[in-house]
Motif scaffolding. Sequence first.
Motif, PDB file in Angstrom:
ATOM      1  N   LEU A  71       0.827  -1.208   0.000  1.00 40.81           N
ATOM      2  CA  LEU A  71       0.000   0.000   0.000  1.00 40.81           C
ATOM      3  C   LEU A  71       0.862   1.259   0.000  1.00 40.81           C
ATOM      4  N   LEU A  72       0.490   2.175  -0.856  1.00 44.56           N
ATOM      5  CA  LEU A  72       1.237   3.430  -0.965  1.00 44.56           C
ATOM      6  C   LEU A  72       1.265   4.198   0.361  1.00 44.56           C
ATOM      7  N   VAL A  73       0.130   4.233   1.058  1.00 43.15           N
ATOM      8  CA  VAL A  73       0.101   5.025   2.301  1.00 43.15           C
ATOM      9  C   VAL A  73       1.009   4.413   3.376  1.00 43.15           C
ATOM     10  N   HIS A  74       1.116   3.071   3.390  1.00 43.28           N
ATOM     11  CA  HIS A  74       2.029   2.431   4.357  1.00 43.28           C
ATOM     12  C   HIS A  74       3.468   2.849   4.060  1.00 43.28           C
ATOM     13  N   TYR A  75       3.788   2.858   2.771  1.00 44.81           N
ATOM     14  CA  TYR A  75       5.126   3.260   2.348  1.00 44.81           C
ATOM     15  C   TYR A  75       5.381   4.732   2.708  1.00 44.81           C
ATOM     16  N   ALA A  76       4.361   5.581   2.451  1.00 47.05           N
ATOM     17  CA  ALA A  76       4.519   7.019   2.732  1.00 47.05           C
ATOM     18  C   ALA A  76       4.801   7.247   4.224  1.00 47.05           C
ATOM     19  N   VAL A  77       4.056   6.552   5.083  1.00 43.75           N
ATOM     20  CA  VAL A  77       4.257   6.705   6.533  1.00 43.75           C
ATOM     21  C   VAL A  77       5.659   6.213   6.918  1.00 43.75           C
ATOM     22  N   ALA A  78       6.048   5.060   6.370  1.00 41.97           N
ATOM     23  CA  ALA A  78       7.368   4.500   6.689  1.00 41.97           C
ATOM     24  C   ALA A  78       8.494   5.452   6.266  1.00 41.97           C
ATOM     25  N   GLN A  79       8.238   6.220   5.209  1.00 42.65           N
ATOM     26  CA  GLN A  79       9.244   7.174   4.715  1.00 42.65           C
ATOM     27  C   GLN A  79       9.205   8.503   5.475  1.00 42.65           C
ATOM     28  N   GLY A  80       8.222   8.658   6.340  1.00 39.33           N
ATOM     29  CA  GLY A  80       8.089   9.930   7.059  1.00 39.33           C
ATOM     30  C   GLY A  80       7.566  11.041   6.159  1.00 39.33           C
ATOM     31  N   ALA A  81       6.798  10.666   5.139  1.00 30.22           N
ATOM     32  CA  ALA A  81       6.257  11.677   4.212  1.00 30.22           C
ATOM     33  C   ALA A  81       4.884  12.143   4.676  1.00 30.22           C
ATOM     34  N   THR A  82       4.588  13.404   4.400  1.00 26.56           N
ATOM     35  CA  THR A  82       3.273  13.940   4.775  1.00 26.56           C
ATOM     36  C   THR A  82       2.387  14.140   3.561  1.00 26.56           C
ATOM     37  N   ALA A  83       2.934  13.936   2.372  1.00 31.40           N
ATOM     38  CA  ALA A  83       2.140  14.178   1.169  1.00 31.40           C
ATOM     39  C   ALA A  83       2.465  13.186   0.061  1.00 31.40           C
ATOM     40  N   ILE A  84       1.441  12.956  -0.764  1.00 28.82           N
ATOM     41  CA  ILE A  84       1.576  12.162  -1.991  1.00 28.82           C
ATOM     42  C   ILE A  84       1.291  13.121  -3.146  1.00 28.82           C
ATOM     43  N   ILE A  85       2.191  13.169  -4.097  1.00 26.18           N
ATOM     44  CA  ILE A  85       2.010  14.056  -5.256  1.00 26.18           C
ATOM     45  C   ILE A  85       1.413  13.262  -6.411  1.00 26.18           C
ATOM     46  N   ARG A  86       0.421  13.817  -7.075  1.00 24.90           N
ATOM     47  CA  ARG A  86      -0.091  13.225  -8.307  1.00 24.90           C
ATOM     48  C   ARG A  86      -0.254  14.333  -9.345  1.00 24.90           C
TER      49      ARG A  86
END
Length: 164
Positions: A71-86
Motif C-alpha cells: 500500500l502506498l500510504v504504508h510506504y509514505a508513513v514509513a518514509q516519514g512523508a506527509t504528502a503524496i504528489i499526483r
Amino acid sequence: MRRAIYPGSFDPLTNGHLDIIERSCRLFDEVVVSILVNQSKQSLFPLEERLEIIRAVTNSPQVRVDTFDGLLVHYAVAQGATAIIRGIRAVSDYEYELQMALMNRRLEPGVETVFLMSTEAYSFVSSRLVKEVASLGGRVTGLVPPLVEARLEARFGRRSEPKE
Ligand code: PNS
C-alpha cells in the motif's frame, strides 16, 4: 523537513513527470520519486532500468529515487512523508485520482494528496501514448528526456525523420 512521495509506474519517465518533479521541489524539501514494483503488470522497461533513467535525469539533491510495493500510504508513513504528489493533465484524470486520494485519506488521514498540473505543453503526454507512438515508428522528441528517447530507439529502432 517536508517530504513528499511522487509515486507511479514511470514506464517510461516523460517530460510531464519531470515537470511535476520540478514543481514538487518548490513545495517540499525532499521529493521521493517512488516506482511501484508491480509483478503482475507487464512493463516495457524493467524496474532497474526505470530506476537508472530517473536517477540519471533528476540531479537535484532534493530528489531521491526509490521503489515500493504494497500500500502506498504504508510506504509514505514509513518514509516519514506527509504528502503524496499526483499530476493531473485533464478532467478525465480527475475522477480516478479523486477516488485514489479519498481511499488513501481513509486509510491514512495523516497523508495528504497534492494534485499538481504540469505545463500545458505536456497535457497530452502519457507514458502509454509515448510507448505506442515509439513502437509504431513515430518520433517522441521533446516529450521525453533524450535518454528515454534513446532507450525507446534501442527497443523499437530508429525513427524516420518527419516530413518537411
Ligand atoms: O503512474 P500510475 O501507474 O498511474 O501510478 C499508480 C499508483 C502507483 C500511484 C497506484 O497504483 C498505487 O498507489 N499503487 C499502490 C497500491 C495501493 O496503495 N493501492 C491503493 C490505492 S487507493
